[in-house]
Design an enzyme around this catalytic site. Sequence first.
Site, PDB file in Angstrom:
ATOM      1  N   THR A 132       0.820  -1.212   0.000  1.00 10.00           N
ATOM      2  CA  THR A 132       0.000   0.000   0.000  1.00 10.00           C
ATOM      3  C   THR A 132       0.860   1.271   0.000  1.00 10.00           C
ATOM      4  OG1 THR A 132      -1.556   1.266   1.357  1.00 10.00           O
ATOM      5  CG2 THR A 132      -0.104  -0.227   2.541  1.00 10.00           C
ATOM      6  N   ASP A 133       0.281   2.352  -0.488  1.00 12.08           N
ATOM      7  CA  ASP A 133       0.990   3.644  -0.422  1.00 12.08           C
ATOM      8  C   ASP A 133       1.035   4.193   1.006  1.00 12.08           C
ATOM      9  OD1 ASP A 133      -1.691   4.385  -0.127  1.00 12.08           O
ATOM     10  OD2 ASP A 133      -1.704   5.825  -1.780  1.00 12.08           O
ATOM     11  N   GLU A 134       0.214   3.599   1.912  1.00 15.59           N
ATOM     12  CA  GLU A 134       0.166   4.121   3.292  1.00 15.59           C
ATOM     13  C   GLU A 134       1.472   3.911   4.031  1.00 15.59           C
ATOM     14  OE1 GLU A 134      -3.267   3.399   5.638  1.00 15.59           O
ATOM     15  OE2 GLU A 134      -4.630   3.575   3.951  1.00 15.59           O
ATOM     16  N   TYR A 158      -2.158  -0.675  10.863  1.00 21.52           N
ATOM     17  CA  TYR A 158      -2.265  -1.320   9.546  1.00 21.52           C
ATOM     18  C   TYR A 158      -1.041  -1.027   8.694  1.00 21.52           C
ATOM     19  CZ  TYR A 158      -3.424  -1.691   4.594  1.00 21.52           C
ATOM     20  OH  TYR A 158      -3.376  -1.963   3.250  1.00 21.52           O
ATOM     21  N   LYS A 162       1.983  -3.485   7.241  1.00 22.74           N
ATOM     22  CA  LYS A 162       2.293  -3.644   5.807  1.00 22.74           C
ATOM     23  C   LYS A 162       3.754  -3.264   5.546  1.00 22.74           C
ATOM     24  CE  LYS A 162      -0.138  -4.640   2.856  1.00 22.74           C
ATOM     25  NZ  LYS A 162      -0.533  -5.973   2.295  1.00 22.74           N
TER      26      LYS A 162
HETATM   27  P1  NAD Z   1      -9.817  -7.392   1.737  1.00 18.78           P
HETATM   28  O1  NAD Z   1      -9.852  -7.133   3.196  1.00 18.78           O
HETATM   29  O2  NAD Z   1     -11.013  -7.100   0.911  1.00 18.78           O
HETATM   30  O3  NAD Z   1      -9.445  -8.930   1.483  1.00 18.78           O
HETATM   31  C1  NAD Z   1      -8.416  -9.580   2.167  1.00 18.78           C
HETATM   32  C2  NAD Z   1      -8.589 -11.078   1.938  1.00 18.78           C
HETATM   33  O4  NAD Z   1      -7.525 -11.759   2.641  1.00 18.78           O
HETATM   34  C3  NAD Z   1      -9.905 -11.647   2.485  1.00 18.78           C
HETATM   35  O5  NAD Z   1     -10.495 -12.492   1.527  1.00 18.78           O
HETATM   36  C4  NAD Z   1      -9.478 -12.433   3.721  1.00 18.78           C
HETATM   37  O6  NAD Z   1     -10.311 -13.557   3.987  1.00 18.78           O
HETATM   38  C5  NAD Z   1      -8.076 -12.867   3.326  1.00 18.78           C
HETATM   39  N1  NAD Z   1      -7.220 -13.155   4.483  1.00 18.78           N
HETATM   40  C6  NAD Z   1      -7.075 -12.407   5.604  1.00 18.78           C
HETATM   41  N2  NAD Z   1      -6.193 -13.001   6.433  1.00 18.78           N
HETATM   42  C7  NAD Z   1      -5.759 -14.128   5.802  1.00 18.78           C
HETATM   43  C8  NAD Z   1      -4.833 -15.140   6.137  1.00 18.78           C
HETATM   44  N3  NAD Z   1      -4.174 -15.128   7.301  1.00 18.78           N
HETATM   45  N4  NAD Z   1      -4.629 -16.143   5.264  1.00 18.78           N
HETATM   46  C9  NAD Z   1      -5.297 -16.181   4.077  1.00 18.78           C
HETATM   47  N5  NAD Z   1      -6.196 -15.266   3.722  1.00 18.78           N
HETATM   48  C10 NAD Z   1      -6.423 -14.236   4.570  1.00 18.78           C
HETATM   49  O7  NAD Z   1      -8.550  -6.600   1.220  1.00 18.78           O
HETATM   50  P2  NAD Z   1      -8.306  -5.883  -0.186  1.00 18.78           P
HETATM   51  O8  NAD Z   1      -8.829  -4.506  -0.110  1.00 18.78           O
HETATM   52  O9  NAD Z   1      -8.739  -6.782  -1.271  1.00 18.78           O
HETATM   53  O10 NAD Z   1      -6.717  -5.774  -0.150  1.00 18.78           O
HETATM   54  C11 NAD Z   1      -5.902  -6.793  -0.745  1.00 18.78           C
HETATM   55  C12 NAD Z   1      -4.442  -6.417  -0.548  1.00 18.78           C
HETATM   56  O11 NAD Z   1      -4.197  -5.165  -1.166  1.00 18.78           O
HETATM   57  C13 NAD Z   1      -4.037  -6.246   0.925  1.00 18.78           C
HETATM   58  O12 NAD Z   1      -2.716  -6.717   1.059  1.00 18.78           O
HETATM   59  C14 NAD Z   1      -4.071  -4.742   1.153  1.00 18.78           C
HETATM   60  O13 NAD Z   1      -3.153  -4.370   2.147  1.00 18.78           O
HETATM   61  C15 NAD Z   1      -3.638  -4.257  -0.225  1.00 18.78           C
HETATM   62  N6  NAD Z   1      -4.122  -2.911  -0.579  1.00 18.78           N
HETATM   63  C16 NAD Z   1      -5.457  -2.639  -0.599  1.00 18.78           C
HETATM   64  C17 NAD Z   1      -5.896  -1.378  -1.010  1.00 18.78           C
HETATM   65  C18 NAD Z   1      -7.347  -1.002  -1.052  1.00 18.78           C
HETATM   66  O14 NAD Z   1      -7.634   0.163  -1.345  1.00 18.78           O
HETATM   67  N7  NAD Z   1      -8.274  -1.915  -0.816  1.00 18.78           N
HETATM   68  C19 NAD Z   1      -4.947  -0.422  -1.382  1.00 18.78           C
HETATM   69  C20 NAD Z   1      -3.584  -0.715  -1.295  1.00 18.78           C
HETATM   70  C21 NAD Z   1      -3.184  -1.988  -0.938  1.00 18.78           C
HETATM   71  O1  DAU Z   2      -4.133   4.009   0.478  1.00 22.30           O
HETATM   72  C1  DAU Z   2      -4.327   2.630   0.336  1.00 22.30           C
HETATM   73  C2  DAU Z   2      -5.212   2.120   1.461  1.00 22.30           C
HETATM   74  O2  DAU Z   2      -6.531   2.573   1.178  1.00 22.30           O
HETATM   75  C3  DAU Z   2      -5.190   0.608   1.623  1.00 22.30           C
HETATM   76  O3  DAU Z   2      -3.900   0.184   1.968  1.00 22.30           O
HETATM   77  C4  DAU Z   2      -6.196   0.144   2.672  1.00 22.30           C
HETATM   78  O4  DAU Z   2      -6.252  -1.277   2.702  1.00 22.30           O
HETATM   79  C5  DAU Z   2      -7.558   0.685   2.308  1.00 22.30           C
HETATM   80  O5  DAU Z   2      -8.475   0.363   3.319  1.00 22.30           O
HETATM   81  C6  DAU Z   2      -7.499   2.195   2.108  1.00 22.30           C
HETATM   82  O6  DAU Z   2      -7.231   2.856   3.378  1.00 22.30           O
HETATM   83  P1  DAU Z   2      -8.005   4.193   3.778  1.00 22.30           P
HETATM   84  O7  DAU Z   2      -7.989   4.338   5.241  1.00 22.30           O
HETATM   85  O8  DAU Z   2      -7.536   5.338   2.944  1.00 22.30           O
HETATM   86  O9  DAU Z   2      -9.480   3.771   3.223  1.00 22.30           O
HETATM   87  P2  DAU Z   2     -10.936   4.009   3.819  1.00 22.30           P
HETATM   88  O10 DAU Z   2     -11.887   3.625   2.735  1.00 22.30           O
HETATM   89  O11 DAU Z   2     -11.107   3.379   5.166  1.00 22.30           O
HETATM   90  O12 DAU Z   2     -10.983   5.568   3.999  1.00 22.30           O
HETATM   91  C7  DAU Z   2     -10.755   6.456   2.914  1.00 22.30           C
HETATM   92  C8  DAU Z   2     -10.810   7.861   3.457  1.00 22.30           C
HETATM   93  O13 DAU Z   2     -12.180   8.146   3.849  1.00 22.30           O
HETATM   94  C9  DAU Z   2      -9.980   8.073   4.697  1.00 22.30           C
HETATM   95  O14 DAU Z   2      -9.443   9.385   4.673  1.00 22.30           O
HETATM   96  C10 DAU Z   2     -10.958   7.951   5.848  1.00 22.30           C
HETATM   97  C11 DAU Z   2     -12.258   8.445   5.238  1.00 22.30           C
HETATM   98  N1  DAU Z   2     -13.496   7.818   5.730  1.00 22.30           N
HETATM   99  C12 DAU Z   2     -13.568   6.466   5.770  1.00 22.30           C
HETATM  100  C13 DAU Z   2     -14.708   5.842   6.199  1.00 22.30           C
HETATM  101  C14 DAU Z   2     -14.795   4.327   6.255  1.00 22.30           C
HETATM  102  C15 DAU Z   2     -14.567   8.613   6.104  1.00 22.30           C
HETATM  103  O15 DAU Z   2     -14.507   9.852   6.045  1.00 22.30           O
HETATM  104  N2  DAU Z   2     -15.705   7.993   6.533  1.00 22.30           N
HETATM  105  C16 DAU Z   2     -15.818   6.631   6.626  1.00 22.30           C
HETATM  106  O16 DAU Z   2     -16.890   6.124   7.068  1.00 22.30           O
END
Ligand code: NAD
Ligand code: DAU
Length: 349
Positions: A132-134, A158, A162
């Site tokens: 992630t970019d975080e 989180y 990562k």
């Molecule tokens: P998600 O939470 O939707 O899905 C995660 C999946 O991993 C789920 O299906 C869960 O059952 C599985 N899982 C959790 N723990 C596990 C374990 N111990 N063994 C096997 N499976 C397990 O997450 P996502 O949003 O699809 O994110 C996928 C990846 O991308 C993550 O590594 C996350 O950090 C990264 N990422 C997500 C975002 C985003 O915006 N969603 C952005 C940047 C990076």
């Molecule tokens: O930047 C990449 C990341 O983006 C991933 O690594 C994470 O897995 C993914 O969850 C996401 O993290 P964020 O914290 O940025 O995503 P989230 O959707 O939780 O929140 C996006 C922005 O919106 C953040 O600034 C918090 C805000 N927010 C979120 C929720 C859930 C709100 O204002 N209200 C809300 O109810």
Amino acid sequence: MILVTGGAGFIGSNFVLDWIAATGEAVVNVDKLTYAGNPANFAALADDPRHVFVRGDIGDAALVGALLREHRPRAVVNLAAESHVDRSIHGPAAFIETNVVGTFTLLDTTRTWWASLPAGEQAAFRFLHVSTDEVYGSLAPDAAGFSETTPYAPNSPYSASKAASDHLVRAYHHTYGVPTLTTNCSNNYGPLQFPEKLIPLMVVNALAGKPLPVYGDGLNVRDWLYVGDHCAAIRAVLAHGTPGATYNIGGNAEMTNIDVVRTVCAALAECRPGPDYAALITYVKDRPGHDRRYAIDPAKIRDELGWSPRETFASGIRRTVRWYVDHAQWVAAVTSGEYRQWVAQHYAA
Ligand code: NAD
Ligand code: DAU
């Protein structure tokens, strides 16, 4: 074939569907099925012999080792993680367990198996870790976007978990020569996203006439990446990335949260006219330690691999909102917990 972890989650299931459609290559999909893992996400592959689903934990070395020996994948793509920042604030332990210890176990088991392969297969093998970019922390309003050389400065449990996993992946390349690749992407959105994250939560709440909770002043900035573009980027990195390298992936779509929520409301008004969705916007208490701004410098992946996002935020959000409106049954099952009951019953034995 390739082995994908986390393929029942949001990005993972989109990736598995995209991979099989784009390449025709088989996938072994290993997922623990936490609350975020939903087998309905890959229901379209139910009768497809190119998809083998295994319920399991990336922290289970015996299982991972057995799957590697049985299937001999040419790549591992690690998407399994605890992914929600808010949950990491309430309960960080699960994030350390899966994102740090689990990734370590997956990596170390893969290394042991990889070391036993003939030289040609070793050289062709890839371990792609999705991050992630975080990990880079928070940017000042006028600062340049994160590049691959930006120092790590994670601010939430989180992002710290990562960051730890990224460092392990780096070390396994440097020390043992495992051909690793790491991708650090911005906020994904699109179909099949669990409605705990901003965009699906806003869509689902708006459709139900519930408040749209915006944290703090709503002016935190994120870069938004359509999940289909992210899947294409992972395919490009897997095919042409340099072992040991990292690639930042962004959507060229920086926006404040309040603008995102207003855009969601406008897209819903087009798709499902009627209520004044924006009237549901409610400012609520801020997230502790809330990072102010993320942005991606897209130069490396664009110049080295020729990848750029195809969706604009305007086009991607219309497709996304339309998907949620058209998949009321998926939304109802996820929000009612029906699929979790199904998982408990189905796997009880
Ligand atoms: P998600 O939470 O939707 O899905 C995660 C999946 O991993 C789920 O299906 C869960 O059952 C599985 N899982 C959790 N723990 C596990 C374990 N111990 N063994 C096997 N499976 C397990 O997450 P996502 O949003 O699809 O994110 C996928 C990846 O991308 C993550 O590594 C996350 O950090 C990264 N990422 C997500 C975002 C985003 O915006 N969603 C952005 C940047 C990076
Ligand atoms: O930047 C990449 C990341 O983006 C991933 O690594 C994470 O897995 C993914 O969850 C996401 O993290 P964020 O914290 O940025 O995503 P989230 O959707 O939780 O929140 C996006 C922005 O919106 C953040 O600034 C918090 C805000 N927010 C979120 C929720 C859930 C709100 O204002 N209200 C809300 O109810």
